[in-house]
Design an enzyme around this catalytic site. Structure first.
Site, PDB file in Angstrom:
ATOM      1  N   ASP A   6       0.851  -1.190   0.000  1.00 37.02           N
ATOM      2  CA  ASP A   6       0.000   0.000   0.000  1.00 37.02           C
ATOM      3  C   ASP A   6       0.891   1.247   0.000  1.00 37.02           C
ATOM      4  O   ASP A   6       2.053   1.189   0.395  1.00 37.02           O
ATOM      5  CB  ASP A   6      -0.885  -0.033   1.248  1.00 37.02           C
ATOM      6  CG  ASP A   6      -1.806   1.166   1.368  1.00 37.02           C
ATOM      7  OD1 ASP A   6      -2.312   1.633   0.336  1.00 37.02           O
ATOM      8  OD2 ASP A   6      -2.006   1.633   2.501  1.00 37.02           O
ATOM      9  N   ASP A   8      -0.361   4.919   1.069  1.00 36.02           N
ATOM     10  CA  ASP A   8      -0.654   5.863   2.148  1.00 36.02           C
ATOM     11  C   ASP A   8      -0.459   5.218   3.510  1.00 36.02           C
ATOM     12  O   ASP A   8      -1.049   4.182   3.820  1.00 36.02           O
ATOM     13  CB  ASP A   8      -2.076   6.399   2.011  1.00 36.02           C
ATOM     14  CG  ASP A   8      -2.252   7.161   0.710  1.00 36.02           C
ATOM     15  OD1 ASP A   8      -1.354   7.938   0.364  1.00 36.02           O
ATOM     16  OD2 ASP A   8      -3.281   6.957   0.039  1.00 36.02           O
TER      17      ASP A   8
END
Length: 173
Positions: A6, A8
């Protein structure tokens, strides 16, 4: 191994950016410690929550993020040994698509555009490992699930947790 990572709060410090933007706007000094166990938005007065929501739709927010410490080094090493993909649920904030792509070009140029998945739901991912800060994304993944620590997920106990990229390095390299 096929590893999905991922963006963020895993390789890009969006949490810190929310705090910085909020503190500048309201001349405050809200800290990560004051937010432990919750989203930044849930640590501010009700009349200021919309300001936090607006960050993600403001041009430049995703482009100016700081890389999480050691993420560049560890991802570069992982990419040499494994099949590494960046997987970010970017469709919720359309302006983030271009900014996230530019950000990856700058800070993670060794991850080619073909290995960048800017999607909606992550339940479509099929691989060996997913490193994410959101339990929602991990619940639906069939491989090894690594929860990357962020102030908002400190009370989550359902997944194997990694607190930093040096821990990821020990587990996967």
């Amino acid at each position: 191994m096929r590893i999905f990572i991922d963006m963020d709060e895993v390789i890009a410090d969006t949490y810190g950016a929310h705090l910085d933007w909020y503190n500048r706007e309201f001349e405050e000094s809200l800290t990560r410690l004051e937010c432990h166990g919750k989203e930044v938005m849930h640590a501010v007065p009700e009349d200021r929550k919309q300001s936090i929501r607006n960050h993600c739709t403001t041009k430049g927010f995703f482009r100016d993020l700081t890389p999480i410490k050691y993420s560049q080094k560890v991802l570069k090493d992982l990419a040499i040994k494994h099949e590494v993909y960046i997987a970010s649920a970017a469709m919720q904030f359309p302006n983030s698509l271009e900014e996230k792509s530019q950000w990856l070009d700058e800070f993670f140029p060794f991850i080619p555009w073909q290995n960048r998945i800017l999607c909606g739901h992550k339940h479509v991912l099929n691989g060996d490992v997913l490193i994410d800060d959101r339990a929602l994304n991990l619940h639906q993944f069939n491989g090894r699930k690594l929860l990357f620590s962020s102030p908002h997920n400190l009370h989550e106990t359902d997944f194997e947790r990694v607190d930093n990229w040096l821990e990821v390095e020990k587990l996967l390299l």
